[in-house]
Design a protein around this motif. Structure first.
Motif, short mmCIF file in Angstrom:
data_model
loop_
_atom_site.label_atom_id
_atom_site.label_comp_id
_atom_site.label_asym_id
_atom_site.label_seq_id
_atom_site.Cartn_x
_atom_site.Cartn_y
_atom_site.Cartn_z
N ALA A 110 8.25 2.79 -10.85
CA ALA A 110 7.05 2.14 -10.42
C ALA A 110 6.45 3.18 -9.42
CB ALA A 110 7.30 0.99 -9.98
N ILE A 111 7.10 3.68 -8.36
CA ILE A 111 6.74 4.47 -7.46
C ILE A 111 5.80 5.76 -7.85
CG2 ILE A 111 7.01 5.49 -5.49
CD1 ILE A 111 9.24 3.64 -4.54
N MET A 112 6.48 6.33 -8.99
CA MET A 112 6.15 7.64 -9.35
C MET A 112 5.14 7.58 -10.61
SD MET A 112 9.76 9.90 -9.90
CE MET A 112 10.70 8.71 -10.77
N ALA A 113 4.69 6.16 -11.03
CA ALA A 113 3.76 5.66 -11.56
C ALA A 113 2.44 5.49 -11.03
CB ALA A 113 4.37 4.77 -12.73
N LEU A 114 2.40 5.60 -9.75
CA LEU A 114 1.46 5.24 -9.10
C LEU A 114 -0.12 6.05 -9.33
CD1 LEU A 114 2.83 4.65 -5.31
CD2 LEU A 114 1.19 3.05 -6.71
N PRO A 115 -0.90 5.71 -9.54
CA PRO A 115 -2.31 6.72 -9.78
C PRO A 115 -2.33 7.70 -8.72
CG PRO A 115 -2.91 4.48 -9.09
CD PRO A 115 -1.68 4.54 -9.12
N THR A 116 -2.73 8.89 -8.99
CA THR A 116 -3.12 9.82 -7.87
C THR A 116 -4.29 10.64 -8.47
OG1 THR A 116 -1.34 11.36 -9.26
CG2 THR A 116 -0.42 10.00 -7.20
N TYR A 117 -4.95 11.17 -7.19
CA TYR A 117 -6.06 12.04 -7.57
C TYR A 117 -5.81 13.40 -6.75
CZ TYR A 117 -8.40 7.86 -8.93
OH TYR A 117 -8.49 6.70 -9.85
N GLU A 118 -5.70 14.46 -7.48
CA GLU A 118 -5.18 15.57 -6.82
C GLU A 118 -6.48 16.25 -5.89
OE1 GLU A 118 -5.11 19.77 -9.04
OE2 GLU A 118 -3.00 18.62 -9.36
N ARG A 135 -4.26 11.94 -3.42
CA ARG A 135 -4.42 10.68 -2.98
C ARG A 135 -4.16 9.66 -3.84
NH1 ARG A 135 -10.90 11.63 -1.74
NH2 ARG A 135 -10.89 13.08 0.17
N ILE A 136 -3.79 8.59 -3.25
CA ILE A 136 -3.16 7.38 -3.76
C ILE A 136 -4.16 6.15 -3.23
CG2 ILE A 136 -1.25 5.76 -4.24
CD1 ILE A 136 0.59 8.24 -3.70
N PRO A 137 -4.73 5.54 -4.13
CA PRO A 137 -5.48 4.17 -3.79
C PRO A 137 -4.86 3.22 -2.85
CG PRO A 137 -6.42 4.99 -6.05
CD PRO A 137 -5.10 5.63 -5.51
N HIS A 138 -5.29 2.78 -1.79
CA HIS A 138 -4.67 1.69 -0.82
C HIS A 138 -4.49 0.64 -2.05
CE1 HIS A 138 -6.25 3.22 3.13
NE2 HIS A 138 -5.18 3.86 2.83
N ALA A 139 -5.12 0.27 -2.65
CA ALA A 139 -5.17 -0.81 -3.45
C ALA A 139 -3.80 -0.86 -4.55
CB ALA A 139 -6.43 -1.06 -4.61
N ALA A 140 -3.59 0.22 -4.98
CA ALA A 140 -2.51 0.55 -5.72
C ALA A 140 -1.29 0.27 -4.98
CB ALA A 140 -2.49 1.89 -6.40
N VAL A 141 -0.98 0.83 -3.74
CA VAL A 141 -0.12 0.75 -2.88
C VAL A 141 0.20 -0.61 -2.72
CG1 VAL A 141 0.87 1.38 -0.56
CG2 VAL A 141 -0.29 3.11 -1.94
N ARG A 142 -0.79 -1.39 -2.33
CA ARG A 142 -0.48 -2.74 -1.80
C ARG A 142 -0.18 -3.53 -3.13
NH1 ARG A 142 -5.42 -1.84 1.70
NH2 ARG A 142 -6.78 -2.60 -0.15
N THR A 143 -0.76 -3.37 -4.22
CA THR A 143 -0.18 -4.08 -5.34
C THR A 143 1.15 -3.68 -5.68
OG1 THR A 143 -2.49 -4.26 -6.38
CG2 THR A 143 -0.53 -4.50 -7.85
#
Length: 260
Positions: free
Chosen positions: A35-43, A117-125
């Motif tokens: 689940a951590i490695m599947a976080l959305p990221t922006y290069e 970059r990993i959106p805060h919303a995704a981290v909190r979810t």
């Protein structure tokens, strides 16, 4: 700075070093690691000496260091800067910003650096859906706080030689994987001015202190490469005790307080 989305299952390996850092202190199931490695990221590609999180700026994303070297910095009125932490690949430089979006200091690239970059919303979810991950993130932020405390003691109570020795010892442990085994040779592409910002020293003092450490056959820093010749004596020179980095990495101390 260029930014593009690369998130999703296609890029599971991008956050692998971060997961390893978490696993050094926390117990996570395979599902949680996935689940951590599947976080959305922006290069985002950042050039050397470029700020990518300005001082005091509010952000809506966390910054993961995929490659390169990053400094957390503070600044006084006359423009002078103090480095308060160094971030290497595998670090989430501002994980705390997911719950405190206004930056604590700024982030600047010391070398050409790749940021995810990993959106805060995704981290909190993720923290909401997997409480054990939220616990691991919290523990990781405490590690950053422990490093900051040691840097305060290092800069406030030690001489120039000891300050630099301490910083080099810390990086040797962290580049070695953070489990207590130092990497005795590693890349450190910092010029003396940047080392001075980290140790609160002038470039002249940095040059003299590194020369002293080299003459004592403890360590050589040349051409962006650190070669440690005598680990035990370098630790003594820096009054370096790695406990703040490794105390909770031993198997009997790795924690999981949340059970599902």
């Amino acid at each position: 700075m260029q930014c593009k989305q690369i998130g999703g299952l296609k890029h599971l390996s991008d956050l692998g070093l971060f997961v390893q850092r978490l696993l050094a202190r926390s117990r996570l199931t395979e599902e949680e690691q996935h689940a951590i490695m599947a976080l959305p990221t922006y290069e985002m590609e950042v050039r050397a000496r470029q700020d990518f999180v300005p001082l005091g700026e509010e952000t809506d994303y966390c910054c993961y260091i995929a490659s390169g070297l990053v400094a957390r910095v503070g600044q006084v009125k006359n423009g002078s800067r103090q480095t308060t932490a160094l971030h290497i690949p595998g670090d989430m430089a501002d994980l705390h910003s997911a719950v405190r979006p206004i930056g604590i200091g700024g982030l600047t690239a010391l070398t050409d650096t790749l940021i995810l970059r990993i959106p805060h919303a995704a981290v909190r979810t993720l923290g909401r859906d997997f409480p054990a991950i939220a616990e691991a993130f919290w523990r990781d932020c405490i590690l950053d706080a422990a490093i900051l405390m040691q840097w305060a003691v290092n800069l406030g109570r030690k001489d120039a030689r000891s300050r630099l020795a301490h910083i080099l010892c810390e990086l040797a442990i962290r580049y070695g994987g953070g489990r207590g085994y130092p990497l005795l040779e590693f890349d450190l592409p910092m010029v003396q001015e940047q080392l001075g910002d980290a140790a609160a020293l002038t470039s002249v003092h940095v040059n003299r202190s590194l020369k002293t450490l080299r003459q004592e056959r403890l360590v050589t820093v040349r051409g962006g490469i650190v070669q440690i010749h005598d680990w035990q004596r370098l630790m003594q020179a820096g009054e370096f005790d790695p406990t703040y980095l490794v105390a909770d990495t031993f198997p009997d101390r790795q924690k999981r307080l949340v059970f599902q």
